[in-house]
Design an enzyme around this catalytic site. Structure first.
Site, PDB file in Angstrom:
ATOM      1  N   LYS A 210       2.102  -7.697  -5.830  1.00  0.00           N
ATOM      2  CA  LYS A 210       0.691  -7.617  -6.223  1.00  0.00           C
ATOM      3  C   LYS A 210       0.508  -7.819  -7.723  1.00  0.00           C
ATOM      4  CE  LYS A 210      -1.432  -5.738  -2.217  1.00  0.00           C
ATOM      5  NZ  LYS A 210      -2.309  -4.833  -1.519  1.00  0.00           N
TER       6      LYS A 210
ATOM      7  N   LYS B  18       4.032 -12.937   4.322  1.00  0.00           N
ATOM      8  CA  LYS B  18       3.350 -12.203   5.396  1.00  0.00           C
ATOM      9  C   LYS B  18       1.861 -12.553   5.449  1.00  0.00           C
ATOM     10  CE  LYS B  18       1.567  -7.880   3.595  1.00  0.00           C
ATOM     11  NZ  LYS B  18       1.108  -6.571   3.934  1.00  0.00           N
TER      12      LYS B  18
ATOM     13  N   LYS C 168      -4.704  -9.795   4.576  1.00  0.00           N
ATOM     14  CA  LYS C 168      -6.178  -9.820   4.563  1.00  0.00           C
ATOM     15  C   LYS C 168      -6.719 -10.594   3.382  1.00  0.00           C
ATOM     16  CE  LYS C 168      -6.617  -5.037   5.672  1.00  0.00           C
ATOM     17  NZ  LYS C 168      -5.650  -4.531   4.730  1.00  0.00           N
TER      18      LYS C 168
HETATM   19  N1  AQP Z   1       1.432  -9.337   8.298  1.00  0.00           N
HETATM   20  C1  AQP Z   1       1.626  -8.127   8.801  1.00  0.00           C
HETATM   21  N2  AQP Z   1       2.416  -7.967   9.893  1.00  0.00           N
HETATM   22  C2  AQP Z   1       2.613  -6.747  10.418  1.00  0.00           C
HETATM   23  N3  AQP Z   1       2.046  -5.615   9.935  1.00  0.00           N
HETATM   24  C3  AQP Z   1       1.251  -5.738   8.857  1.00  0.00           C
HETATM   25  N4  AQP Z   1       0.549  -4.844   8.146  1.00  0.00           N
HETATM   26  C4  AQP Z   1      -0.086  -5.482   7.140  1.00  0.00           C
HETATM   27  N5  AQP Z   1       0.159  -6.795   7.186  1.00  0.00           N
HETATM   28  C5  AQP Z   1       0.994  -6.989   8.242  1.00  0.00           C
HETATM   29  C6  AQP Z   1       0.483  -3.427   8.448  1.00  0.00           C
HETATM   30  O1  AQP Z   1      -0.900  -3.099   8.589  1.00  0.00           O
HETATM   31  C7  AQP Z   1      -1.096  -1.748   8.181  1.00  0.00           C
HETATM   32  C8  AQP Z   1      -2.285  -1.677   7.278  1.00  0.00           C
HETATM   33  O2  AQP Z   1      -2.048  -2.434   6.105  1.00  0.00           O
HETATM   34  P1  AQP Z   1      -2.882  -2.163   4.803  1.00  0.00           P
HETATM   35  O3  AQP Z   1      -4.286  -2.554   5.004  1.00  0.00           O
HETATM   36  O4  AQP Z   1      -2.716  -0.752   4.404  1.00  0.00           O
HETATM   37  O5  AQP Z   1      -2.262  -2.954   3.635  1.00  0.00           O
HETATM   38  P2  AQP Z   1      -1.302  -4.144   3.481  1.00  0.00           P
HETATM   39  O6  AQP Z   1       0.037  -3.838   4.095  1.00  0.00           O
HETATM   40  O7  AQP Z   1      -1.278  -4.499   2.040  1.00  0.00           O
HETATM   41  O8  AQP Z   1      -2.024  -5.264   4.352  1.00  0.00           O
HETATM   42  P3  AQP Z   1      -2.642  -6.614   3.894  1.00  0.00           P
HETATM   43  O9  AQP Z   1      -3.269  -7.210   5.103  1.00  0.00           O
HETATM   44  O10 AQP Z   1      -1.610  -7.447   3.196  1.00  0.00           O
HETATM   45  O11 AQP Z   1      -3.788  -6.171   2.892  1.00  0.00           O
HETATM   46  P4  AQP Z   1      -4.104  -6.716   1.439  1.00  0.00           P
HETATM   47  O12 AQP Z   1      -4.173  -8.209   1.532  1.00  0.00           O
HETATM   48  O13 AQP Z   1      -5.405  -6.089   1.074  1.00  0.00           O
HETATM   49  O14 AQP Z   1      -2.987  -6.246   0.553  1.00  0.00           O
HETATM   50  C9  AQP Z   1       0.181  -1.301   7.497  1.00  0.00           C
HETATM   51  O15 AQP Z   1       0.890  -0.440   8.369  1.00  0.00           O
HETATM   52  C10 AQP Z   1       0.956  -2.567   7.292  1.00  0.00           C
HETATM   53  O16 AQP Z   1       2.355  -2.351   7.386  1.00  0.00           O
END
Ligand code: AQP
Length: 423
Positions: free
Chosen positions: A206, A288, A291
């Site tokens: 990040k 990965k 969002k």
């Molecule tokens: N690509 C993924 N595959 C499997 N699991 C995933 N998780 C996130 N992306 C994947 C799991 O979703 C849960 C919630 O995630 P989060 O919203 O707390 O944050 P994150 O992991 O940072 O997810 P994003 O989608 O990548 O959000 P942004 O873009 O805002 O940083 C967690 O249990 C995570 O493991």
């Protein structure tokens, strides 16, 4: 707007359990200029109690919607257990093991969030006491538009419920409605070496993604996550594999604190699916699915239309081999096979057999259709829930009361152990 009331002051210093009943009643009656938590009229005062709630979750005859009524209902629902640690300890039967997990309201969540984490949350509701949170405090480590953050917080909650989480079985709440998360986070930050934070993959990723704003929150995010988990004496944390390192940090912090004082925190274990623990970007399958990815073709969102889903899978990056087979040399195809496998229950071997001699076009079409079919009922339920804002806000307000009761108990224990003066 945050106001102070006698109960708030006492609660903040962890003394609320110690004051006499008449004094407590007097404090509860005092006017509390609360934080307007939700637009339907629910008022959460700073310590997380609902002061009033017009759009009742309860129906006539259920005994009102004030904090006491909510606790009475919860106590009945839990067979006399008020869900606090004290309640849990005094109940004859041992308490169910507890699950906690959270999701950031940083946008419509993705198929990755669903497959890796959220899909498993409803499955645990019967066996465990589940607590699920929309973690808005985590979201602000990256700059958010305030109006969008508010809207997305409700939308994320609606999507969780639409995905099968039942507020009758699980606690669903917004992180910032329970101040103990931020309070415990500060204490735990004093039990976490700086070097452990700078090693975190997510901090590195990040920071690289947002070089213009490498703020302290980005670094200390895992400490807040440790607080989220440890506050609830969590046994199991259902997460995607990307959060494994953060969970390990939470365990290290718990171990350190328990070692310095005495056993205080339950040691949490991860619940990480064997397949689909990391859904990859459709455009860059080494990365990965996230969002916040700016490339919409890389991400399938839970609210995408069937046309958009079909189009995105059609454009998904594969390879020139033309053979549906899993392998480290075929990240794009393996990713699609994982998604298909999770949603159909088929193994990689089954999928390879099913698409033997058929091209990628047919395979992608089948994956896309499976995703469309899986998301359709969730999307319908989401639309219904979002239209009933009073109900949704009521669920979140009640969730904050239930979560707050458990969280305050742990926080009081921690404050006492570290030597904060309790009045
Ligand atoms: N690509 C993924 N595959 C499997 N699991 C995933 N998780 C996130 N992306 C994947 C799991 O979703 C849960 C919630 O995630 P989060 O919203 O707390 O944050 P994150 O992991 O940072 O997810 P994003 O989608 O990548 O959000 P942004 O873009 O805002 O940083 C967690 O249990 C995570 O493991």
């Amino acid at each position: 707007m945050i106001g102070l009331c006698a109960r708030h002051i006492l609660s903040v210093y962890g003394a609320v359990q110690k004051i006499s009943r008449p004094a407590r009643r007097k404090a509860q009656k005092s006017p509390c200029a609360g934080l307007r938590g939700v637009a339907c009229g629910a008022r959460l005062c700073y310590h997380g109690y609902i002061a009033s709630h017009k759009n009742a979750l309860s129906r006539p005859g259920q005994g009102g919607t004030g904090p006491r009524a909510v606790f009475r209902r919860e106590k009945r629902r839990n067979g006399g257990n008020d869900m606090s640690e004290a309640g849990a300890q005094s109940a004859a039967a041992p308490r169910k093991k507890r699950v906690f997990s959270g999701i950031q309201p940083t946008g419509v969540f993705t198929l990755g969030n669903y497959v890796g984490a959220v899909r498993n949350w409803p499955k645990l509701q019967d066996e465990y006491e589940c607590i699920y949170s929309v973690v808005d405090e985590h979201a602000i480590t990256v700059r958010q538009d305030p109006a969008a953050l508010r809207r997305q917080t409700r939308e994320t909650a609606a999507l969780l419920l639409a995905s099968g989480i039942s507020p009758e079985k699980s606690v669903v709440f917004v992180q910032s409605h329970v101040p103990a998360h931020a309070q415990l986070s500060w204490v735990l930050s004093c039990f976490c070496p700086f070097g452990d934070l700078t090693r975190m993959h997510q901090f590195k990723e990040k920071s690289a993604k947002h070089p213009e704003d490498i703020n302290g929150g980005l670094l200390t995010y895992p400490i807040l996550m440790a607080a989220d988990i440890l506050l609830y004496q969590t046994d199991l944390v259902p997460i995607g594999i990307d959060q494994k390192q953060h969970l390990e940090l939470a365990r290290n912090i718990a171990q350190r604190f328990n070692g310095v004082y005495s056993p205080t925190f339950t040691m949490p274990d991860g619940y990480i699916p064997q397949v689909g623990a990391k859904v990859m970007s459709l455009q860059e399958p080494e990365k990965k699915m996230s969002k916040s990815d700016a490339n919409e073709n890389a991400v399938v969102r839970m609210l995408d239309t069937p046309d958009a889903i079909l189009r995105k899978f059609k454009r998904a990056v594969t390879d020139s081999d033309g053979c549906v087979r899993a392998g480290a040399d075929k990240p794009g195809v393996t990713n699609l096979m994982s998604i298909y496998g999770v949603l159909t229950g088929k193994s990689f071997a089954d999928i390879e057999r099913e698409f033997d001699g058929r091209g990628y076009g047919e395979f992608k079409q089948a994956v896309a259709q499976t995703v469309v079919d899986a998301l359709r009922p969730i999307q319908q339920e989401y639309a219904r829930l979002l239209a009933d804002r009073g109900y949704l806000d009521g669920v979140l307000a009640e969730g904050a009361v239930r979560a707050g009761a458990i969280a305050r108990r742990t926080l009081a224990k921690v404050y006492k152990k570290i030597g904060f003066l309790q009045l």
